[in-house]
Enzyme design. Sequence first.
Site, PDB file in Angstrom:
ATOM      1  CG  ASN A 168      -1.757   1.206   1.362  1.00  0.00           C
ATOM      2  OD1 ASN A 168      -1.825   2.018   0.440  1.00  0.00           O
ATOM      3  ND2 ASN A 168      -2.422   1.363   2.507  1.00  0.00           N
ATOM      4  CD1 TRP A 169       3.423   0.828  -2.944  1.00  0.00           C
ATOM      5  CD2 TRP A 169       3.487   2.025  -4.856  1.00  0.00           C
ATOM      6  NE1 TRP A 169       4.058   0.070  -3.897  1.00  0.00           N
ATOM      7  CE2 TRP A 169       4.108   0.781  -5.080  1.00  0.00           C
ATOM      8  CE3 TRP A 169       3.407   2.937  -5.908  1.00  0.00           C
ATOM      9  CZ2 TRP A 169       4.643   0.429  -6.327  1.00  0.00           C
ATOM     10  CZ3 TRP A 169       3.940   2.601  -7.141  1.00  0.00           C
ATOM     11  CH2 TRP A 169       4.557   1.358  -7.346  1.00  0.00           C
ATOM     12  CE  LYS A 170      -0.296   3.314   4.625  1.00  0.00           C
ATOM     13  NZ  LYS A 170      -0.270   3.436   6.071  1.00  0.00           N
ATOM     14  CG  HIS A 173      -5.969   1.979   4.996  1.00  0.00           C
ATOM     15  ND1 HIS A 173      -5.558   2.958   5.869  1.00  0.00           N
ATOM     16  CD2 HIS A 173      -4.945   1.101   4.896  1.00  0.00           C
ATOM     17  CE1 HIS A 173      -4.329   2.688   6.263  1.00  0.00           C
ATOM     18  NE2 HIS A 173      -3.929   1.563   5.691  1.00  0.00           N
ATOM     19  CD  GLU A 196      -3.081   5.621   6.528  1.00  0.00           C
ATOM     20  OE1 GLU A 196      -3.024   5.679   5.290  1.00  0.00           O
ATOM     21  OE2 GLU A 196      -2.180   5.101   7.225  1.00  0.00           O
ATOM     22  CD  GLU A 204      -3.714  -2.473   7.068  1.00  0.00           C
ATOM     23  OE1 GLU A 204      -2.597  -2.707   6.604  1.00  0.00           O
ATOM     24  OE2 GLU A 204      -4.362  -1.451   6.809  1.00  0.00           O
ATOM     25  N   GLY A 257       2.201   2.376  10.612  1.00  0.00           N
ATOM     26  CA  GLY A 257       3.136   3.484  10.459  1.00  0.00           C
ATOM     27  C   GLY A 257       3.831   3.886  11.754  1.00  0.00           C
ATOM     28  CB  SER A 267       5.011  -1.724  11.847  1.00  0.00           C
ATOM     29  OG  SER A 267       4.583  -0.392  12.081  1.00  0.00           O
ATOM     30  N   GLY A 312       2.707  -1.133   4.231  1.00  0.00           N
ATOM     31  CA  GLY A 312       2.777   0.278   3.870  1.00  0.00           C
ATOM     32  C   GLY A 312       4.215   0.700   3.608  1.00  0.00           C
ATOM     33  N   GLY A 313       4.812   1.338   4.594  1.00  0.00           N
ATOM     34  CA  GLY A 313       6.156   1.913   4.459  1.00  0.00           C
ATOM     35  C   GLY A 313       7.175   0.992   3.803  1.00  0.00           C
TER      36      GLY A 313
HETATM   37  P1  PGA Z   1       2.644   0.335   7.547  1.00  0.00           P
HETATM   38  O1  PGA Z   1       1.189   0.540   6.886  1.00  0.00           O
HETATM   39  O2  PGA Z   1       3.190  -0.965   7.007  1.00  0.00           O
HETATM   40  O3  PGA Z   1       3.447   1.525   7.082  1.00  0.00           O
HETATM   41  O4  PGA Z   1       2.461   0.290   9.015  1.00  0.00           O
HETATM   42  C1  PGA Z   1       0.318  -0.524   6.702  1.00  0.00           C
HETATM   43  C2  PGA Z   1      -0.978  -0.049   6.098  1.00  0.00           C
HETATM   44  O5  PGA Z   1      -1.455   1.036   6.480  1.00  0.00           O
HETATM   45  O6  PGA Z   1      -1.549  -0.715   5.224  1.00  0.00           O
END
Ligand code: PGA
Length: 251
Positions: free
Chosen positions: A10-12, A96, A98, A168, A174, A214, A235-236
């Site tokens: 997930n590149w956001k 998600h 967010e 999640e 994050g 994470s 994500g990251g």
């Molecule tokens: P993260 O994000 O790996 O940076 O914690 C995961 C996500 O929000 O899908």
Amino acid sequence: MKRQQIAAGNWKMNTTLKEGVRLASAVAKNTKTGNALVILGTPFTHLASVKQVIKSNKRVKLAAQNCYEKESGAFTGAISVDMIKSTGADYVILGHSERRAIFGETDKLIAHKIDLVLSRKMKPIFCCGEPLDVRKAKKHKTLVSQQVRKGLFHLSEADFKKVVIAYEPVWAIGTGVTASPEQAQEMHAHIRKIVAKKYGDKIANKVTILYGGSVKPANAKELFSQTDVDGGLVGGASLDAKGFGAIINSF
Ligand code: PGA
């Protein structure tokens, strides 16, 4: 029962078009072995171009990170499911945390978007997970059950089978704090249990449940080796081709 294993990125809101295409090319080039699928969740602006560089690799799929809830019309700036479908995307990430927290998306809205995505023959990656205060109050299972029920349990068996679930925990996204393998396993088993109650054991044993929050090369193997953890939504760490490659090879 054998379930589809998935490493999804997930590149956001990260990468320019050029950076994204370069990242996708590197991931597609490095993804060779095993049976797991790799899904790249790119910004809308990158979907069509990323599709071009991954399409020769059957194990690498494309996802949008959201879609708008209307099908077309005067909604300046919004992106519809048909637009996403026309880029060659296979999946859409929905619900998600967010989107829920920053953009105020409700369970009801997410359920509606799930229907829209399925109606276009794409597959939803449905996210659920509790914030820290809810876990501290020991209400995490209750909340996640509610999210799963409200988001997905209106679906027919045939449609439910097309869904990928991602657990999640919000406190792990994050933050560098990862759920322990035991915490992940416990919630994944719980989700599978409520799915079994609704759709039966056969369907529950087949649904892919990803862990997100994470995930890194250093912890992916231990997380993915849990009985009910079928991969990750990353994500990251998905923004680095080498690191994400290591995660892909953690099954
Ligand atoms: P993260 O994000 O790996 O940076 O914690 C995961 C996500 O929000 O899908």
